[in-house]
Design a protein around this motif. Structure first.
Motif, mmCIF file in Angstrom:
data_model
loop_
_atom_site.group_PDB
_atom_site.id
_atom_site.type_symbol
_atom_site.label_atom_id
_atom_site.label_comp_id
_atom_site.label_asym_id
_atom_site.label_seq_id
_atom_site.Cartn_x
_atom_site.Cartn_y
_atom_site.Cartn_z
ATOM 1 N N ARG A 192 39.746 20.134 43.703
ATOM 2 C CA ARG A 192 40.739 20.071 42.937
ATOM 3 C C ARG A 192 40.543 20.201 41.387
ATOM 4 O O ARG A 192 40.744 19.153 40.531
ATOM 5 N N SER A 193 39.913 21.149 40.933
ATOM 6 C CA SER A 193 39.971 21.499 39.623
ATOM 7 C C SER A 193 39.909 20.660 38.477
ATOM 8 O O SER A 193 40.948 19.869 38.176
ATOM 9 N N LEU A 211 42.970 33.088 44.495
ATOM 10 C CA LEU A 211 41.735 32.928 45.257
ATOM 11 C C LEU A 211 41.750 34.028 46.169
ATOM 12 O O LEU A 211 40.649 34.659 46.112
ATOM 13 N N TRP A 247 51.858 25.892 27.382
ATOM 14 C CA TRP A 247 52.709 26.847 26.876
ATOM 15 C C TRP A 247 53.585 27.231 27.979
ATOM 16 O O TRP A 247 54.565 27.708 27.737
ATOM 17 N N HIS A 281 46.894 29.428 33.451
ATOM 18 C CA HIS A 281 46.009 28.775 32.098
ATOM 19 C C HIS A 281 46.992 28.357 31.232
ATOM 20 O O HIS A 281 46.959 27.173 30.692
ATOM 21 N N GLY A 282 47.997 29.181 30.937
ATOM 22 C CA GLY A 282 49.084 28.533 30.238
ATOM 23 C C GLY A 282 49.893 27.295 30.464
ATOM 24 O O GLY A 282 49.957 26.564 29.564
ATOM 25 N N ILE A 318 36.497 41.304 44.933
ATOM 26 C CA ILE A 318 35.037 41.287 44.799
ATOM 27 C C ILE A 318 34.412 41.840 46.002
ATOM 28 O O ILE A 318 33.526 42.720 46.241
ATOM 29 N N ILE A 344 34.980 29.302 42.561
ATOM 30 C CA ILE A 344 36.593 29.118 42.904
ATOM 31 C C ILE A 344 36.704 28.318 44.167
ATOM 32 O O ILE A 344 37.489 27.328 44.283
ATOM 33 N N LEU A 353 42.644 27.053 25.453
ATOM 34 C CA LEU A 353 43.071 27.987 26.547
ATOM 35 C C LEU A 353 44.259 28.819 26.099
ATOM 36 O O LEU A 353 44.424 29.902 26.643
ATOM 37 N N HIS A 379 33.350 29.682 35.807
ATOM 38 C CA HIS A 379 33.297 30.479 34.396
ATOM 39 C C HIS A 379 31.813 30.984 34.145
ATOM 40 O O HIS A 379 31.657 31.958 33.647
ATOM 41 N N ILE A 428 31.044 33.269 41.208
ATOM 42 C CA ILE A 428 32.532 33.239 41.019
ATOM 43 C C ILE A 428 33.134 32.746 42.459
ATOM 44 O O ILE A 428 34.116 31.519 42.332
ATOM 45 N N VAL A 429 32.742 33.154 43.368
ATOM 46 C CA VAL A 429 33.299 32.728 44.755
ATOM 47 C C VAL A 429 33.115 31.455 45.136
ATOM 48 O O VAL A 429 33.963 30.652 45.379
ATOM 49 N N THR A 438 25.517 42.081 38.946
ATOM 50 C CA THR A 438 27.004 42.000 39.280
ATOM 51 C C THR A 438 27.166 40.994 40.452
ATOM 52 O O THR A 438 28.031 40.356 40.611
ATOM 53 N N TYR A 439 26.206 41.231 41.420
ATOM 54 C CA TYR A 439 26.223 40.631 42.697
ATOM 55 C C TYR A 439 26.164 39.096 42.481
ATOM 56 O O TYR A 439 27.080 38.271 42.990
ATOM 57 N N LEU A 493 44.388 38.721 36.614
ATOM 58 C CA LEU A 493 44.537 38.377 35.147
ATOM 59 C C LEU A 493 45.672 37.988 34.928
ATOM 60 O O LEU A 493 45.863 36.876 34.217
ATOM 61 N N PHE A 549 38.625 24.883 44.428
ATOM 62 C CA PHE A 549 39.727 24.571 45.378
ATOM 63 C C PHE A 549 39.713 23.235 46.124
ATOM 64 O O PHE A 549 40.598 22.660 46.349
ATOM 65 N N LEU A 585 43.369 36.971 28.103
ATOM 66 C CA LEU A 585 43.743 37.518 29.360
ATOM 67 C C LEU A 585 45.011 38.598 29.322
ATOM 68 O O LEU A 585 44.955 39.663 29.926
ATOM 69 N N VAL A 603 47.225 33.950 33.753
ATOM 70 C CA VAL A 603 47.964 33.751 32.523
ATOM 71 C C VAL A 603 48.671 32.544 32.696
ATOM 72 O O VAL A 603 48.505 31.547 32.009
ATOM 73 N N SER A 661 29.312 37.806 40.804
ATOM 74 C CA SER A 661 30.464 37.544 42.078
ATOM 75 C C SER A 661 30.400 36.508 42.891
ATOM 76 O O SER A 661 31.116 35.776 43.155
ATOM 77 N N PHE A 691 29.522 49.358 42.280
ATOM 78 C CA PHE A 691 30.468 48.103 42.677
ATOM 79 C C PHE A 691 31.701 48.173 41.976
ATOM 80 O O PHE A 691 32.902 47.993 42.630
ATOM 81 N N PHE A 697 48.268 24.917 31.715
ATOM 82 C CA PHE A 697 47.305 23.854 31.191
ATOM 83 C C PHE A 697 47.431 23.746 29.787
ATOM 84 O O PHE A 697 47.221 22.538 29.254
ATOM 85 N N ALA A 698 47.464 24.917 29.035
ATOM 86 C CA ALA A 698 47.506 24.805 27.793
ATOM 87 C C ALA A 698 48.916 24.272 27.252
ATOM 88 O O ALA A 698 48.934 23.937 26.137
ATOM 89 N N PHE A 717 40.491 20.265 33.788
ATOM 90 C CA PHE A 717 41.557 19.618 32.856
ATOM 91 C C PHE A 717 42.010 18.034 33.235
ATOM 92 O O PHE A 717 42.781 17.552 32.856
ATOM 93 N N VAL A 746 44.488 32.374 27.240
ATOM 94 C CA VAL A 746 46.059 33.281 27.446
ATOM 95 C C VAL A 746 46.026 34.481 26.897
ATOM 96 O O VAL A 746 46.425 35.537 27.376
#
Lengths: 887, 694
Positions: free
Chosen positions: B663-664, A767, A815, A809-810, A774, B656, B41, B112, B652-653, B645-646, A802, B660, B48, A806, B649, A787, A812-813, B667, B45
């Motif tokens: 509690r996601s 986080l 792995w 996410h892994g 950003i 997230i 996923l 996402h 995303i913020v 872009t802004y 990133l 948080f 990423l 990994v 961002s 930016f 959850f997957a 899944f 992985v």
């Protein structure tokens, strides 16, 4: 209940400890030094107490802040930094100081080189002496011919040959100087030393000058040459000598005076004085200029450099110019050196705009200090004299310009002497010590209860107290540092390291307060200890408070963006600490079967020859394998790989030994006699479990066995697992059936909360690093118009994000199992190391040059990281062997 | 809940595809399988990891080859786009496959979505963003944007009137994309079109070039040597070559006197050339190796003449100022020493025509002798009862005629050749002379403070102890190469910049320009400031101008730098702030000379262009002193799509943040719905799951 009580107690203890630590440590009650330490000086663009400058200079020259001298009679005298700094420049005190060994010259080959000629002369003199015996003579003559005269060879000679007493004592003193134990040389030794370089006999200072030229490329646009080890050390020692003589002779370093005590006046009188000085300079009467005039003309000259020719004017001729120049004088000009003021007379100072009586008072006070220093044999100055000087300087300074307040100077001297960040490692260290014992005691207490459980509680209390004390002292330190520097304390590598220590500790404490498991606190203490220890001891990390680059002079953005990013490092560091703790448990865990030592040692057997081969080729002992840079790096990596295999193997063997010892205790304990502590523990573990992230919970639920096994084994172990489950749920029994299973369960109960914490810490880190990246983009856009610019620092922040995504996410997957999470918390930290340290020292300096030992000690860092990763590898190896179903 | 089967299937297969394959799974079409794979996923992985690895590689690549290289070869490479596309598709599918989203998945979906926006935004902004630089010195104004990443070649072609006079220069702008790495030999690129008035071919490119002179023998060149004078100053360990700099300059004798002298710190070195055509080569060499003895402050002249038998003879005349007349031995030549008209012994002649020495070889005498003033001796030589004529002895200048050419044309004949040697100025530590002859032989002689020291033949590459002793100073002479007739040409070689400064060097191109069948091969380098630096190129009789420049884009408005101020921390060189005061003029927006301040963290944003203070260069005078003037450099960027872009961002913020706090939920769905796992979780929660944890 008892835990929360004990935490309160720990807090209280921590605070009490801090208060105790805050009582300033007295080094050699030199009151006058304390008084003079609070005299304001300007150095490197910042106004600071003399204490700061003195500490810096003395540390530079002596290697430590307090000089310890041993007299001929064996008596030891100590000199605080200010006392030494002042005494060096007092008249006639050079007689004393020039003969004291305090210029750091540690490197033995350098000492041998510096003393060689003097020793040869002494040897020749002894050989030439008629009273020397023939046998001794020949021994002396052989030694003279030696290319290098070492301490051992000289000592040997003195032990065997019989020499006349006078020669004996001279040579003995040389032998003493060559000894590894004597780390310092006297200024006189250095100033008179002759060295043979390329067949030419040079004085040390000339050699030093050559080295400076060599290092900087000769000053004629040439390319800098890399110095050899001895040359590098000579360069450092030469620099120390130059610093000392600069202070002693009151000349400063080149153009920068060291002891600048007085703000520059900006009054009309000073402008008039400056214009007169300038006239003299223009008329070519430079030799007739007084130091004060020269100083004034130089200041104007400096100002002229920044403004176009058309704007330049003689002070007093253009009101517009005068106004601007006055502003510059009062705010941005360098201060006037003490020596310049001392060399002026009262009338001149008055004409330059100083209050005549105050200037007189200050000069008299300083003269008195000089007189006292000269009179007393120890260079001691009485405190009243020092006080009167400091007061007079303040009075004079306040009269002419901006002079810092007593409080701000006192704050900085307090910060210097209290040195919170240097004390922090001790406190964190104590915390870690007790917390680790607590882990052991409670571990034992789980089975045997009684005394160990109580000991566990006690050590927990003390450890937590120290932990909280460490946090408190760091917070206090940051408070002081921010007050002194005026900006958020994340502007250089040193500051980020201590900041990471603090944030990790605070995060750890938060987890500890929420979950009441000792692990978070232990891991956080470990990380904080490591970070503060590095900050205090690695010379690369410079604790000086310096001025800032213009782009960073935006408190708002600096605070928000950098603090966020660096705090994310802290979260990841906490994950690392927890991961290492968990790795420790994995290393010592009981598995389904105990792996044999032969299997455990296998990696080492493979690693030894590989590592040895790599090591030999890196050091060049294996012949001319390594001729290219690429070859060098490949050899280095080979050596590293070999070392990793060995470390992994050794750690797994150690783990196995401990595991077997622990397991025996389980066997001895039998099936019953479960400690009360353990019930509590497991109950807590369960409540914790429900509080865990859902994903985690699920991942640990059905199907996870399949997850952690390679697909080929899935079906088999899945089936086994199902049978196992059915059996377990049907019995509804809490107690494990066998000692092995109980031992396994016990470790699992420890690792479970740890993995939760790791997961949490990683989430917090992700986080923060996402937000920080950003925010960095927004700042970059705002101040640079883009930016994102693919700058390496930006890119590595993104890579950190990133890389940590990994395993998240892994997991959850499916792995990444619990062990995978633990391992990734350690391995992924490498990306943080790269973003934090590597961008500056690996990318910046270059993998290119043979720079593994230079600058950032890249080789050392890489080796350390590899070793840590290897321990995880060892845990994996042992676990891999232990989980193999034998029958 | 709407499509329970589907969700359950997805979850099942996603966790452990091998487990309990339902008939539904087996019936899935290939497309569906692909969709699931793209949303998986595992792909996340993978993408990423590969993106991290690629980015990490890019940063190393950048440290090896520079920012531009990393940009061209990684950040704008197909593989980078592919990895990003993969990630994009993966994120997209991962979000859509979970549709319809449950409340708990909001955070996940938003995050996402933000990522998708960010990736799209970055892509668009990379494609459509303009950037450049503006560099201004104080008082200067500009309405041009300089785009350093887009080089162009500018050629100015003279336009002729009917009378053949050059009336104007026609500028041609030639585009070139040389890339970021040096060109391999053999690569050529033609940048002109067939019907251009000239042909231009680029045959070499160096992204970071430093000048180096190349020397070769040509038919009608100048004599030149590659000499090295290695001096050890007192207490200096490493000898320094005080003649050759990194560019590799040679000593080039001029055509008139065949001589060049260069004052190099403590010593002076001179190179004298005597061509094969000279009838007295042997005598001059002998003279050189065996100079006359100097006994007076005014030196000694040596008279070369033929005696009665026709044999070559020399006579050393000690110049002491006394007017006297002597008959040369075994001859009927009478020599009379003539003091100058002012009554001085020697004629004093300044060698510089202008005070500072003008360009273009005005100071041939100074360049040849290395002295500001030379003294010339004059003799009146007569044969028998003839009135005789004035003969001059020039110090050092062996090619200078003893008889003034004007006198010769009036019928006066040269009766003797006068060479003349004066003592050196007392300040000079050493005077080293190298003599080269047309047959390729080299000689040297050395004068010290005390006078003539030694002379001998010199072989190429041989190191001679020219002088030594004297306060530890030592000097060595070495001549590595000698071209009796050579040319010096400016070329460029790769500059080895330290790591971290890669990409900051100046690029240079080697080119071939052809006009009407004549081809010229030359190098051009970009100028260090941002102004085009035209290099004259003579082809045939015409003078062309060529500059290696960068693309310049015209702006609709003008900015003028009024003042630049740099603050430093007191007593240091560390900059504490810098700011530019500019005036903006934009007729379209009806803005005239609007004062604006640009400083760090405080850019100017005008009509989509952002001007931010990126750098400043303090101007210095010849002595390296700062003049107080500055060149202020602004980075300019025009980003039309920054909003995307802004927005990305921001999303995303928010995402997230929601994740948080909620509690996601991404899944969560499958675990709560999967009955098997639920029971398993319950049963296992009773006791720690040993196997799974360990």
């Amino acid at each position: 209940m008892s835990r929360s009580h004990s935490l309160f107690r720990a807090c209280f203890l921590g605070m009490a400890g801090l208060v105790w630590a805050m009582v300033p440590a007295q080094i050699n009650a030199q009151d006058f030094a304390k008084t003079l330490g609070q005299v304001a000086v300007m150095e490197a663009g910042r106004i600071k107490p003399l204490d700061t400058v003195a500490r810096h200079e003395v540390k530079q020259i002596y290697g430590r802040e307090t000089i310890k001298l041993t007299g001929v009679d064996g008596s030891v005298s100590k000199w605080g930094p200010v006392a030494a700094f002042i005494d060096w420049q007092m008249p006639n005190r050079d007689d004393f100081w020039d003969n004291q060994p305090f210029i750091l010259t540690e490197f033995v080959p350098l000492k041998e080189k510096l003393l060689a000629e003097s020793i040869r002369e002494a040897l020749k003199a002894a050989a030439a002496d008629a009273s020397t015996e023939a046998a001794a003579k020949s021994a002396l003559e052989t030694l003279v011919k030696d290319e290098i005269i070492t301490h051992d060879s000289l000592k040997n000679l003195l032990a065997t040959a019989k020499l006349p007493a006078a020669h004996q004592s001279v040579l003995e003193s040389f032998s003493k100087k060559l000894d590894v134990g004597s780390k310092w040389m006297t200024p006189k030794d250095l100033e008179t030393s002759k060295v043979i370089v390329d067949g030419r006999s040079l004085e040390f200072k000339d050699w030093f000058r050559n080295l400076v030229g060599k290092k900087n490329g000769g000053g004629m646009g040439g390319t800098p040459t890399k110095l050899t080890e001895v040359e590098n050390r000579a360069y450092e020692t030469g620099g120390r000598l130059v610093h000392y003589t600069g202070i002693r002779d009151r000349t400063g370093l080149g153009k920068s005076p060291i002891f600048t005590v007085m703000p520059r006046p900006s009054s009309d009188a000073y402008l008039k004085f400056t214009s007169q000085a300038l006239k003299k300079a223009i008329d070519g009467q430079e030799t007739a200029m007084t130091p004060m005039e020269r100083d004034a003309a130089e200041a104007l000259d400096r100002y002229f450099e920044d403004i176009p020719k058309s704007d330049r004017a003689m002070p007093g001729t253009k009101p517009d110019f005068d106004k601007k120049y006055s502003i510059w004088l009062s705010g941005k000009s360098p201060w006037i050196p003490l020596n310049t003021i001392m060399e002026a007379d009262d009338a001149e100072l008055a004409s330059a705009g100083f209050a005549a009586d105050k200037a007189k008072a200050m000069r008299e006070a300083f003269r008195k200090m000089e007189a006292e220093a000269q009179e007393s044999k120890t260079g001691e100055i009485s405190n009243p004299t020092a006080l009167s000087f400091s007061a007079a300087a303040r009075q004079l300074g306040e009269g002419v310009g901006v002079y810092p307040s007593v409080a701000s100077l006192a704050r900085e001297t307090h910060f210097n002497s209290f040195a919170p960040f240097f004390q922090a490692p001790t406190i964190y260290g104590a915390g870690l010590f007790f917390l680790l014992f607590c882990l052991v005691f409670t571990g034992i207490g789980e089975k045997s209860g009684g005394l160990f459980a109580k000991l566990g509680k006690a050590t927990y209390l003390v450890g937590m107290a120290a932990f909280i004390g460490g946090i408190a002292i760091e917070i206090y330190g940051f408070y002081l540092r921010i007050m002194i520097s005026g900006w958020a304390p994340v502007t250089n590598m040193y500051e980020t390291v201590i900041w990471v220590a603090l944030v990790t500790a605070v995060l750890g404490l938060a987890l500890e307060l929420i979950y009441r498991k000792i692990y978070a606190a232990t891991a956080a203490t470990g990380v904080a200890l490591m970070a503060t220890l590095l900050a205090a001891n690695v010379s690369l990390l410079d604790p000086e408070i310096r001025s800032l680059q213009p782009v960073l002079r935006s408190n708002y953005w600096l605070t928000i963006h950098v603090l966020t990013i660096v705090s994310s490092y802290a979260a990841f560091a906490l994950a690392l600490g927890l991961g290492l703790l968990a790795t420790g448990y994995y290393l010592t865990a009981t598995y389904r079967r105990s792996p044999g030592f032969v299997q455990l040692i296998a990696p080492a057997l493979a690693g030894l020859p590989i590592g040895l081969f790599g090591y030999l080729s890196v050091t060049g002992k294996a012949g001319e394998f390594v001729t290219s840079e690429t070859g060098y790096y490949i050899s280095f990596l080979t050596a590293l790989a070999g070392m990793m295999l060995v470390v992994a193997s050794v750690s797994s063997i150690l783990g196995e030994l401990i595991a077997r010892a622990l397991f025996r205790s389980y066997e001895a304990a039998g099936v019953v006699n479960m400690a009360v502590e353990f019930d509590e523990e497991s109950a807590e573990a369960e409540s914790l479990q429900s509080a865990q992230a859902e994903g985690l919970k699920h991942a640990n639920a059905a199907g996870t066995t399949a997850v952690m096994e390679p697909p080929s084994k899935v079906v088999k172990s899945k089936a086994a697992n199902l049978v196992d489950q059915i059996r377990k749920s049907s019995t509804q029994a809490m107690e494990p059936t066998s000692p092995r299973e109980r031992s396994m369960m016990n470790t699992a109960a420890k690792i479970k909360p740890l993995s939760t914490f790791i997961y949490r810490a990683m989430q917090v880190g992700v986080l923060l690093v996402a937000a920080g990246t950003i925010l960095g983009g927004v700042w970059a856009d705002y101040s640079w118009g883009r930016f994102w610019g693919w700058d390496p620092k930006e890119v590595w922040a993104l890579i950190v994000l990133l890389v940590y995504l990994v395993p998240l996410h892994g997991r959850f997957a499916g792995w990444v199992n619990t062990f995978g999470l633990v391992a990734s918390s350690v391995v992924c930290f490498m990306s943080v190391m790269m973003a934090w340290y590597g961008v500056n020292f690996v990318l910046g300096v270059g993998l290119h040059s043979y720079g593994f030992v230079e600058g950032g000690s890249q080789g050392v860092v890489m080796t350390a990281i590899a070793a840590v990763c290897a321990v995880v590898g060892g845990a994996w190896w042992r676990r891999h062997l232990g989980q193999k179903v034998t029958a | 809940m709407a499509k329970p089967t589907k969700t359950a299937v997805f979850n099942e297969t996603n966790t452990a595809p091998e487990l309990v394959p339902t008939p539904a799974v087996q019936r899935q079409s290939v497309a569906r399988g692909v969709y699931r794979f793209l949303a998986s996923l595992k792909l996340a992985v993978f993408s990423l990891s590969s993106l991290s690895a690629l980015l990490a590689y890019a940063t190393f690549f950048e440290s090896w080859y520079g920012t531009e290289a990393a940009r061209a070869y990684v950040y704008r490479s197909p593989i980078f786009y592919i990895v990003n596309c993969l990630l994009f598709t993966n994120i997209f599918c991962a979000a859509t496959i979970r549709y319809p989203w449950k409340k708990t998945q909001i955070g996940f979906v938003i995050t996402h979505l933000g990522l998708l926006t960010l990736i799209v935004g970055s892509f668009i902004s990379q494609k459509f963003t303009d950037d450049g630089q503006v560099g201004l010195s104080e008082g200067e104004s500009s309405r041009q944007l300089i785009r350093t990443q887009q080089p162009v070649i500018r050629v100015r072609v003279p336009e002729k009137s009917d009378a053949g006079e050059t009336v104007a220069l026609q500028e041609y702008e030639l585009d070139i994309k040389p890339g970021v790495f040096p060109w391999k030999p053999g690569r050529t690129e033609k940048v002109t079109r067939p019907n251009d008035p000239f042909q231009f071919e680029v045959v070499g490119f160096l992204p970071e070039a430093q000048p180096k002179f190349a020397h070769e023998s040509i038919a009608d060149g100048l004599p030149m040597i590659d000499a090295h004078l290695l001096i050890n100053a007192p207490n200096q360990i490493e000898a320094q070559d005080i003649l050759s700099d990194s560019v590799g300059r040679w000593l080039k004798a001029d055509a008139r006197f065949g001589r060049v002298a260069q004052n190099a710190g403590p010593a002076t070195i001179a190179f004298q050339y005597i061509s094969k055509d000279d009838s007295e080569v042997a005598e001059k060499v002998a003279d050189f190796l065996n100079p006359p003895k100097i006994t007076t402050p005014d030196g000694t002249a040596r008279l070369h003449y033929l005696d009665k038998t026709g044999k070559k003879r020399t006579f050393d005349w000690v110049v002491d100022g006394k007017p006297r007349k002597e008959t040369l031995p075994d001859s009927d030549l009478t020599v009379e020493f003539l003091p100058s008209k002012e009554g001085e012994i020697v004629l004093r002649m300044p060698t510089r025509l202008s005070e500072n020495g003008g360009p273009g070889g005005n100071d041939i005498l100074f360049n040849a002798t290395g002295e500001a003033e030379i003294g010339i001796v004059r003799f009146k030589i007569s044969k028998g009862d003839n009135p005789g004529s004035d003969h001059y002895g020039w110090p050092d200048l062996v090619q200078a005629p003893s008889l003034v050419p004007g006198d010769a044309s009036k019928g006066a004949t040269q009766l003797a050749r006068v060479s003349y040697l004066r003592p050196r100025a007392p300040g000079s530590f050493g005077y080293v002379e190298v003599l080269g002859t047309g047959d390729g032989k080299l000689y040297y002689r050395v004068f010290g403070r005390e006078g003539f020291r030694k002379a001998a033949e010199l072989k190429k590459g041989e190191t001679i102890e020219a002088f030594s002793g004297g306060g530890g100073m030592a000097g060595k002479l070495r001549v590595d190469d000698f071209l009796p007739s050579g040319s010096e040409k400016l070329t460029y070689v790769p500059a080895n910049l330290p790591v971290g400064q890669k990409g900051n060097g100046l690029p240079a191109i080697q080119c071939k320009m052809t006009v009407a069948g004549t081809t010229k091969d030359f190098w051009v380098r970009r100028s260090p400031d941002l102004k085009p630096l035209y290099q004259p190129v003579r082809i045939g009789t015409d003078l062309y101008e060529v500059a290696y420049d960068v693309d310049r884009m015209d702006l609709d408005f003008e900015i003028k730098l009024v003042n630049f101020e740099a603050g430093v921390d007191p007593g240091t060189e560390q900059a504490s702030s810098f700011e530019s005061q500019i005036e903006l003029t934009d007729s379209k927006e009806k803005v005239q000379s609007k004062p604006i301040t640009i400083s760090m963290n405080n850019p100017l944003i005008w009509r989509g262009y952002t001007f931010y203070q990126s750098n400043y260069i303090p101007a210095t005078d010849e002595s390296g002193r700062r003049t107080g003037d500055f060149i202020s450099v602004f980075q300019v960027r025009h980003d039309r799509v920054w909003g995307i872009t802004y927005m990305g961002s921001l999303i995303i913020v928010i995402g997230i943040f929601l994740q948080f706090y909620m509690r996601s939920g991404a899944f969560k769905g499958r675990s709560t719905k999967s009955e098997v796992s639920k029971t398993a979780a319950q049963s296992s929660s009773k006791r720690p799951r040993v196997e799974s944890t360990l």
